[in-house]
Every structure is written in C-alpha cells, then in structure tokens.
Design an enzyme around this catalytic site. Sequence first.
Site, PDB file in Angstrom:
ATOM      1  N   ASP A   1       6.443 -32.505 -26.650  1.00 60.86           N
ATOM      2  CA  ASP A   1       7.073 -31.437 -27.425  1.00 60.86           C
ATOM      3  C   ASP A   1       6.505 -31.432 -28.846  1.00 60.86           C
ATOM      4  O   ASP A   1       6.301 -32.481 -29.457  1.00 60.86           O
ATOM      5  CB  ASP A   1       8.597 -31.641 -27.461  1.00 60.86           C
ATOM      6  CG  ASP A   1       9.333 -30.383 -27.900  1.00 60.86           C
ATOM      7  OD1 ASP A   1      10.007 -29.767 -27.059  1.00 60.86           O
ATOM      8  OD2 ASP A   1       9.222 -30.014 -29.091  1.00 60.86           O
ATOM      9  N   ILE A   2       6.249 -30.249 -29.363  1.00 57.85           N
ATOM     10  CA  ILE A   2       5.638 -30.109 -30.681  1.00 57.85           C
ATOM     11  C   ILE A   2       6.614 -30.482 -31.799  1.00 57.85           C
ATOM     12  O   ILE A   2       6.189 -30.792 -32.917  1.00 57.85           O
ATOM     13  CB  ILE A   2       5.111 -28.661 -30.857  1.00 57.85           C
ATOM     14  CG1 ILE A   2       3.989 -28.603 -31.879  1.00 57.85           C
ATOM     15  CG2 ILE A   2       6.239 -27.696 -31.202  1.00 57.85           C
ATOM     16  CD1 ILE A   2       3.242 -27.278 -31.896  1.00 57.85           C
TER      17      ILE A   2
ATOM     18  N   ASN B   1      17.796 -26.168 -20.931  1.00 54.11           N
ATOM     19  CA  ASN B   1      18.581 -25.187 -21.676  1.00 54.11           C
ATOM     20  C   ASN B   1      18.427 -23.825 -21.006  1.00 54.11           C
ATOM     21  O   ASN B   1      17.311 -23.438 -20.638  1.00 54.11           O
ATOM     22  CB  ASN B   1      18.096 -25.113 -23.124  1.00 54.11           C
ATOM     23  CG  ASN B   1      18.272 -26.441 -23.853  1.00 54.11           C
ATOM     24  OD1 ASN B   1      19.194 -27.188 -23.566  1.00 54.11           O
ATOM     25  ND2 ASN B   1      17.376 -26.729 -24.794  1.00 54.11           N
TER      26      ASN B   1
ATOM     27  N   VAL C   1      12.440 -20.833 -25.657  1.00 54.83           N
ATOM     28  CA  VAL C   1      11.243 -20.401 -24.931  1.00 54.83           C
ATOM     29  C   VAL C   1      11.669 -19.993 -23.522  1.00 54.83           C
ATOM     30  O   VAL C   1      12.201 -20.817 -22.760  1.00 54.83           O
ATOM     31  CB  VAL C   1      10.183 -21.515 -24.881  1.00 54.83           C
ATOM     32  CG1 VAL C   1       8.984 -21.065 -24.057  1.00 54.83           C
ATOM     33  CG2 VAL C   1       9.752 -21.920 -26.292  1.00 54.83           C
TER      34      VAL C   1
ATOM     35  N   HIS D   1      11.778 -24.784 -18.402  1.00 55.06           N
ATOM     36  CA  HIS D   1      11.227 -26.096 -18.759  1.00 55.06           C
ATOM     37  C   HIS D   1      12.313 -27.157 -18.740  1.00 55.06           C
ATOM     38  O   HIS D   1      13.485 -26.879 -18.988  1.00 55.06           O
ATOM     39  CB  HIS D   1      10.538 -26.063 -20.128  1.00 55.06           C
ATOM     40  CG  HIS D   1      11.387 -25.508 -21.233  1.00 55.06           C
ATOM     41  ND1 HIS D   1      11.592 -24.160 -21.410  1.00 55.06           N
ATOM     42  CD2 HIS D   1      12.102 -26.123 -22.198  1.00 55.06           C
ATOM     43  CE1 HIS D   1      12.380 -23.966 -22.453  1.00 55.06           C
ATOM     44  NE2 HIS D   1      12.716 -25.151 -22.945  1.00 55.06           N
TER      45      HIS D   1
ATOM     46  N   HIS E   1      13.327 -30.789 -20.438  1.00 57.98           N
ATOM     47  CA  HIS E   1      13.092 -31.742 -21.521  1.00 57.98           C
ATOM     48  C   HIS E   1      13.325 -33.153 -20.989  1.00 57.98           C
ATOM     49  O   HIS E   1      14.343 -33.413 -20.337  1.00 57.98           O
ATOM     50  CB  HIS E   1      14.082 -31.519 -22.671  1.00 57.98           C
ATOM     51  CG  HIS E   1      13.974 -30.203 -23.364  1.00 57.98           C
ATOM     52  ND1 HIS E   1      13.269 -30.033 -24.536  1.00 57.98           N
ATOM     53  CD2 HIS E   1      14.484 -28.980 -23.060  1.00 57.98           C
ATOM     54  CE1 HIS E   1      13.369 -28.775 -24.934  1.00 57.98           C
ATOM     55  NE2 HIS E   1      14.094 -28.107 -24.050  1.00 57.98           N
TER      56      HIS E   1
HETATM   57  P1  AMP Z   1      14.216 -24.736 -25.608  1.00 59.67           P
HETATM   58  O1  AMP Z   1      15.081 -24.720 -26.837  1.00 59.67           O
HETATM   59  O2  AMP Z   1      14.865 -25.465 -24.469  1.00 59.67           O
HETATM   60  O3  AMP Z   1      13.711 -23.371 -25.223  1.00 59.67           O
HETATM   61  O4  AMP Z   1      12.991 -25.651 -25.969  1.00 59.67           O
HETATM   62  C1  AMP Z   1      11.717 -25.174 -26.271  1.00 59.67           C
HETATM   63  C2  AMP Z   1      10.933 -26.372 -26.705  1.00 59.67           C
HETATM   64  O5  AMP Z   1       9.572 -26.047 -26.707  1.00 59.67           O
HETATM   65  C3  AMP Z   1      11.291 -26.852 -28.110  1.00 59.67           C
HETATM   66  O6  AMP Z   1      11.704 -28.216 -28.072  1.00 59.67           O
HETATM   67  C4  AMP Z   1       9.990 -26.674 -28.891  1.00 59.67           C
HETATM   68  O7  AMP Z   1       9.777 -27.677 -29.855  1.00 59.67           O
HETATM   69  C5  AMP Z   1       8.963 -26.724 -27.780  1.00 59.67           C
HETATM   70  N1  AMP Z   1       7.710 -26.032 -28.074  1.00 59.67           N
HETATM   71  C6  AMP Z   1       7.550 -24.776 -28.542  1.00 59.67           C
HETATM   72  N2  AMP Z   1       6.253 -24.469 -28.685  1.00 59.67           N
HETATM   73  C7  AMP Z   1       5.566 -25.570 -28.287  1.00 59.67           C
HETATM   74  C8  AMP Z   1       4.182 -25.904 -28.199  1.00 59.67           C
HETATM   75  N3  AMP Z   1       3.218 -25.018 -28.552  1.00 59.67           N
HETATM   76  N4  AMP Z   1       3.839 -27.128 -27.761  1.00 59.67           N
HETATM   77  C9  AMP Z   1       4.787 -28.021 -27.414  1.00 59.67           C
HETATM   78  N5  AMP Z   1       6.110 -27.771 -27.453  1.00 59.67           N
HETATM   79  C10 AMP Z   1       6.492 -26.571 -27.895  1.00 59.67           C
END
Ligand code: AMP
Length: 114
Positions: free
Chosen positions: A30-31, A87, A96, A100, A102
């Site tokens: 995760d970024i 989520n 996003v 996905h 986590h």
């Molecule tokens: P969510 O809130 O469950 O939609 O989580 C989306 C996750 O994607 C968050 O923890 C972000 O930090 C992660 N994220 C967004 N863009 C990127 C990226 N380019 N590379 C890695 N993780 C990302």
Amino acid sequence: MSDCIFCKIVRGEIPCSKVYEDDKILAFDDINPMAPVHVVIIPKNHISTLMDVDTEKDDIMNNLIAAAQKVAQIKNIAVSGFRVAINCNAEGGQVVFHLHVHVLGGRKLQDELG
Ligand code: AMP
Ligand code: ZN
C-alpha cells in the site's frame, strides 16, 4: 476499466511494489501504509465492490484469500498475526472502486476497525 487506478497498476501504467502475482491476482505494498506490513491484494479483472462479486459463479474470493495466505508467508506475519479487511462503499471507507483486500500486520493491531 480505463480510468481505474488499480486497473492501471495491473496494466503496468502505474508502478507498484509487487509482493505476489499469479494469473488472476496481483498484490502490492500500500502506498500509504497503516502498519509495518500493509499489502493490497486485487483481482486482475475489474470488479468494483464486494457487492459485485457473484460467489455462485466466481471463485475470486477464494483466490483472494489464498493470496492473503501467501502474502502473510512472504511478509513473515503468518505466525505473528495479521488482519484482513475489505472496505465496501462509502460508509465502509472504500476509496478505490476496484475490489481489494487489505492485509495489515507487523505490529499489534488495536481497535482500528472504525
Ligand atoms: P480503500 O479505502 O479500501 O479503498 O483503500 C484503498 C487503498 O489503496 C488505500 O489504502 C490507499 O493507500 C491505496 N492506494 C491508492 N493508490 C495506490 C497506489 N498507486 N499504490 C498502492 N496503493 C495505493
Ligand atoms: Zn479496476
């Protein structure tokens, strides 16, 4: 989906720190990590939310859990422990809209489920 950030990662248009990959799954760091280990596991095919999974016809959830087990072993948190979270939609904290999982670990996780 052309404008989906995780689809862009699958296509290699946005870089990622890859942790695990197979024909159906991609896992990357995760970024914005919330724990020492924070990996995002995605299906390579675009599925918007958990509610869009057809569990009768699609074994993607099983593939995602299998990948979470592999990620836990790769990151050496299988024994120490970890948390798996999905989520879904606005009040679930989904930002996003590409399904996905986590995987969080590497420290004692506290009351962080919201
Ligand atoms: P969510 O809130 O469950 O939609 O989580 C989306 C996750 O994607 C968050 O923890 C972000 O930090 C992660 N994220 C967004 N863009 C990127 C990226 N380019 N590379 C890695 N993780 C990302
Ligand atoms: Zn997507």
